[in-house]
Design an enzyme around this catalytic site. Structure first.
Site, PDB file in Angstrom:
ATOM      1  N   GLN A 169       0.930  -1.211  -0.061  1.00 24.46           N
ATOM      2  CA  GLN A 169      -0.079  -0.019  -0.130  1.00 24.46           C
ATOM      3  C   GLN A 169       0.918   1.287   0.163  1.00 24.46           C
ATOM      4  OE1 GLN A 169      -3.227   0.673  -0.482  1.00 24.46           O
ATOM      5  NE2 GLN A 169      -3.774  -1.640  -0.768  1.00 24.46           N
ATOM      6  N   SER A 170       1.817   1.236  -0.855  1.00 28.48           N
ATOM      7  CA  SER A 170       2.688   2.535  -0.844  1.00 28.48           C
ATOM      8  C   SER A 170       1.841   3.707  -1.629  1.00 28.48           C
ATOM      9  CB  SER A 170       3.949   2.170  -1.732  1.00 28.48           C
ATOM     10  OG  SER A 170       4.722   3.302  -2.111  1.00 28.48           O
ATOM     11  N   ASN A 171       2.227   4.670  -0.692  1.00 33.18           N
ATOM     12  CA  ASN A 171       1.586   6.070  -1.280  1.00 33.18           C
ATOM     13  C   ASN A 171       2.707   6.532  -2.157  1.00 33.18           C
ATOM     14  OD1 ASN A 171      -0.697   6.191   0.724  1.00 33.18           O
ATOM     15  ND2 ASN A 171       0.994   6.333   1.999  1.00 33.18           N
TER      16      ASN A 171
ATOM     17  N   ALA B 191       4.413   4.757  -4.313  1.00 29.06           N
ATOM     18  CA  ALA B 191       4.345   4.101  -5.465  1.00 29.06           C
ATOM     19  C   ALA B 191       3.315   4.939  -6.040  1.00 29.06           C
ATOM     20  CB  ALA B 191       4.165   2.666  -5.413  1.00 29.06           C
TER      21      ALA B 191
END
Ligand SMILES: *Cc1c(COP(=O)(O)O)cnc(C)c1O
Length: 340
Positions: A75-77, A79
């Site tokens: 859930q990388s912001n 990325a």
């Protein structure tokens, strides 16, 4: 600090608002709490990575890249914001996602930030937790280069000296805002992770001689490691902007007592902080970063570490897109709701 000397693509909605949180302040009965809205940077629901990417993507463009690659948690912001920025520039984007939580459910693995990565046309590749992600990224970049792409590799969180320029700039922006409005600030706090935000801020604050103490609330690493990581990057960033030695080791302070079980795993106080901001102020935090930072802020107010008569600024680093991946953790028990 002459940041105009560095290539930059102006894309973020800046300056982000600085607002007073009246109801949260009243509820906690301690210091006056303000919020710097870096959740409102404008790019694909916003967040702190956009400021870093303004400088990183300018470097990518300058080297003629047609593809950017980066890595992060599922859930990388970071990325998601990288994927959106790449769309805007017509570049391909490939992201390597590491499973740091072990959550098996659909929303964690495919909704929230992952859904947005794919909407922006990025390709994603998943890895189990504990993998050598920088190593994997180098391999993936080599393979893409063999296929004829010009690849620009962005480290996790966009945290290198180029990305940190975005937060040296934020320090300057905030200082201008408080000076213009006559606001004396006693503390600046935020969630710290891959370290670029805190490193950039501490360099900016020190280079401007702001005399505003900065505190990062940890989201992953233990204190010593977190502080050392921020300090090391701050040293490089200070050199890059032409102020070598401006940051001392004791200027870098992190409190990692609000991390809980680990990265991406919210605790009860994280969820309480998310609810308080949502219900008292209409502001969305997230379960991985800003919720933990706000849990630290709330606890410091309750314990009198931040006192009545002081003014605290909470830098909201964004992350609300991740809420939809954590619906099982956040869903309010309806029986409990009826009892309240
Ligand atoms: C990445 C991130 C942070 C941490 O910033 P770093 O520069 O990686 O330390 C904080 N909040 C949110 C919402 C983030 O996405």
């Amino acid at each position: 600090m002459h940041l105009a000397r560095f290539p930059r693509i102006f894309l973020a909605h800046l300056p982000t608002p600085l607002e007073r949180l009246d109801r949260l302040t009243k509820e906690l009965g301690g210091p006056e709490i303000w919020i710097k809205r870096d959740d409102c940077t404008g790019l694909s629901t916003g967040g702190n990575k956009t400021r870093k990417l303004e400088f990183l993507m300018a470097e990518a463009e300058a080297m003629g890249a047609d593809m950017v690659m980066t890595q992060g948690a599922t859930q990388s912001n970071h990325a998601r914001q990288t994927a959106a920025f790449a769309s805007k520039l017509g570049m391909k984007c490939h992201v390597l996602l590491e499973d740091r939580t072990g959550y098996q459910d659909h929303n964690y693995n495919d909704n929230g930030n992952v859904l947005l990565d794919h909407l922006h046309g990025a390709t994603t590749e998943k890895f189990p937790g504990g993998h050598d992600m920088p190593g994997e990224m180098e391999k993936a970049a080599e393979a893409a280069r063999k296929n004829g792409n010009v690849v620009y590799v962005i480290p996790g969180g966009g945290s290198n000296a180029t990305g940190a320029l975005g937060y040296a700039n934020c320090a300057m922006e905030l200082l201008n805002q408080v000076n213009e409005r006559g606001l004396v600030v006693d503390h600046l706090v935020h969630a710290t992770g891959s370290s670029g935000t805190q490193a950039g801020l501490v360099v900016g604050l020190k280079a401007l001689n702001a005399n505003i103490p900065l505190l990062g609330f940890g989201t992953r690493a233990p204190q010593e490691k977190q502080e050392q990581m921020v300090y090391d990057l701050a040293v490089k960033t200070a050199e890059k902007i032409g102020c070598p030695g401006v940051v001392a080791r004791q200027d870098v302070r992190a409190d990692t007592n609000y991390v809980g079980e680990g990265y991406g795993l919210p605790r009860e106080d994280t969820i309480e902080a998310i609810r308080m901001f949502a219900e008292l102020e209409g502001i969305l935090l997230d379960p991985v970063y800003s919720g933990k930072g706000a849990a630290g802020l709330i606890d410091y107010c309750r314990k009198g570490k931040f006192k009545k008569g002081e003014r605290v600024v909470f830098l909201h680093t964004g992350g609300a897109a991740g809420l939809f991946a954590y619906d099982t953790v956040l869903a309010r028990d309806t029986t409990q709701m009826a009892a309240e």
